[in-house]
Design an enzyme around this catalytic site. Sequence first.
Site, short mmCIF file in Angstrom:
data_model
loop_
_atom_site.label_atom_id
_atom_site.label_comp_id
_atom_site.label_asym_id
_atom_site.label_seq_id
_atom_site.Cartn_x
_atom_site.Cartn_y
_atom_site.Cartn_z
N GLY A 239 0.86 2.42 1.53
CA GLY A 239 0.27 1.12 1.30
C GLY A 239 0.25 0.70 -0.17
N SER A 240 -0.79 -0.05 -0.54
CA SER A 240 -0.83 -0.78 -1.80
C SER A 240 -0.88 0.09 -3.05
CB SER A 240 -2.03 -1.72 -1.81
OG SER A 240 -1.94 -2.66 -0.75
N SER A 241 -1.03 1.38 -2.91
CA SER A 241 -1.04 2.26 -4.09
C SER A 241 0.24 2.11 -4.91
CB SER A 241 -1.22 3.72 -3.66
OG SER A 241 -2.51 3.92 -3.15
#
Length: 679
Positions: free
Chosen positions: A389-391
């Site tokens: 995800g957004s990491s």
Amino acid sequence: MLKRLKKESNELRQKRTTQRRLNVLFIAIMTLMTLLVLRLGYLQIVKTEDYKEAVASNENIEINESVPRGRIYDRNGKLLVDNTAKKAITYSRGRMTTTEDMLDIARELAKLIDMPTDKLTEVDKQTYYIQTHRNVADKLMEKEAEQYQHNMISQEEYDSILYRKIASHVKLSQTELETAAIYREMSAGSQLTPQTIKNEHVSEKEYALVSQNLAKLPGVNTTMDWDRKYLYGDTLRTMFGDVSSKEEGLPKDNIDYYLARGYARNDRVGQSYLEYQYEDVLRGRKKTMHYMTDKSGQIISSEVVDPGSRGNDLVLSIDIDLQQKIEKMIDKHIATLRAQGAKNMDKVLVVVQDPNNGDILALAGRQISPEGKITDYHYGTFTSQYAVGSSVKGATLLTGYHENAISLNDKMVDEPLSFAGGMKKKSYFNQDGRVTINDKEALMHSSNVYMFKTALKIAGLNYSSGMALPDDITEAGRILRKGLNQFGLGVKTGIDLPNEVMGQRGHLTDNAGNYLDLAIGQYDTYSPLQLSQYISTIANDGYRIQPHIVKEIRQPSKTETLGPVKEVIDGKVLNRINNTPREIKQVQSGFDMVFNQIEGTGYNSFHDTVVKSAGKTGTAEVFQKGQPRVNATYIGYAPSSKPEMSFSIIYSNQPVPPPWLPGGDLGKDIINAYFSSKK
């Protein structure tokens, strides 16, 4: 006159014939002499070293005793893995030892020790019976013996028939079974090399009895064997790996590799992880003996050429105290999150490292069964991969800067996106409105739309409502993936452990939707260790460093202290990312806002760490047995101004929010524990 001439002619002819024969004989003798001289020259000049080695190999014998392996320490010198001694009884077969000699010794030894018989096979029993009942075997095989003598059957066929016929005759008493078990072990060894007869549960009485009767048991000896001892119990046990037993010996699939390197077939070797990776370092050096024999091959004297030694020691980069604290923290947070609804969460993985040199400070993983049972899964930190995800959005922005798709502080409108064909994309924090944000705010809010628009610009496109996405996204996908790769995402980190995964790459060529998902960590998969390398690269101003779990190799010491340093393993810089210091600082500033601005996605967990920290959070949509779930990820470093440590955390298969579960609290606890211990 004619008679005399004829007589002279015959004499002359005979003389010439004789002379020719002598010449031929002389040439033959000279040829043989020349060949002999050449052969002697060849043997003395060309083959001298070979024959010296052959003589040495017959006189200088490497003794196949069980040599203790090197110890393993943590970064602070705390002993993690040691060797524990245990009594053993061995046998060394001489060059002139006969089968009958060995059977006699086995019978005598069976009177002194209790030998386990559970490993005896039917073939072992039959072999022993044949050796001790030759008359029965010969009588059964009279017909076959004649056939074999006349080359009507082969040796293999003869043996097969013999074992088939003898099977019904084999009836052994308990004493005979123990003798057969001893003989089996004695037969397994080669000449002049000790073969372990018994090394498990050797009693004091057995050890003493055998020691007192060694004069009656030629080739038998009492010695000490070893086992691995783990001083911190199950902590990191899977990461240390396993060592084969003497029964297992060399692994069958790599036996030629080991034999070519001087191993014996029953040598114990590392089978997994650290023990396997550092086998050449940890293996001990065997004792070498010099034997003198008489003409009959009997040994008349011997001396120790090299006493041998245990293997070299490893000093790990791991801090065992921090490791144990993190394992306890993980277990505590698993209980908390399950109580708050994460019943299907099945893995928690944590990597902590020094971002400046690649030292791995802790590797911890847990698997959770549906019933809540927790088991170690440390190796999953580098052998398993996940959508994170957004990491990854920091890497997406930095790729956009490098490709001149965006500039520092560029503003974009975060809004729901609509594309031809009905595909829609939006941010979680702003699902219906229109909000203008810059790049740092995009990180703080974890804006999907900002990353989608950046990815479109990398592909040479500007967003407009209802626009058609390109049919071929190959080149843009290559560029974006290459940008992510330079941080360690989607490539192997190079850690000094086997079985590291690279992650999975999906198909991008004709699917622009997948390309957009790649920009927000929702398509390719990465390992927790790759996430750690990525955040460390941002923390240290752009240098991707090869992580390592071994810090030093030390020579073995005869005391409990560490020996001299043999090799220091430093973090190797694999590459520097293609960004300016200002661009990296921009992302670092955005990561600071994620943890320390009240609107940041990591604020609740990280705003009050004992030292100021920075990082990123992520949520990836996944499916577990057809049911929607999310992987929650947290990456960060501290202090934010001059990082000393970095971390990555992955929770797999948490429930779809809301509510948002406080998984980041584990990261806060790790930071606090690290800096509290330093104080």
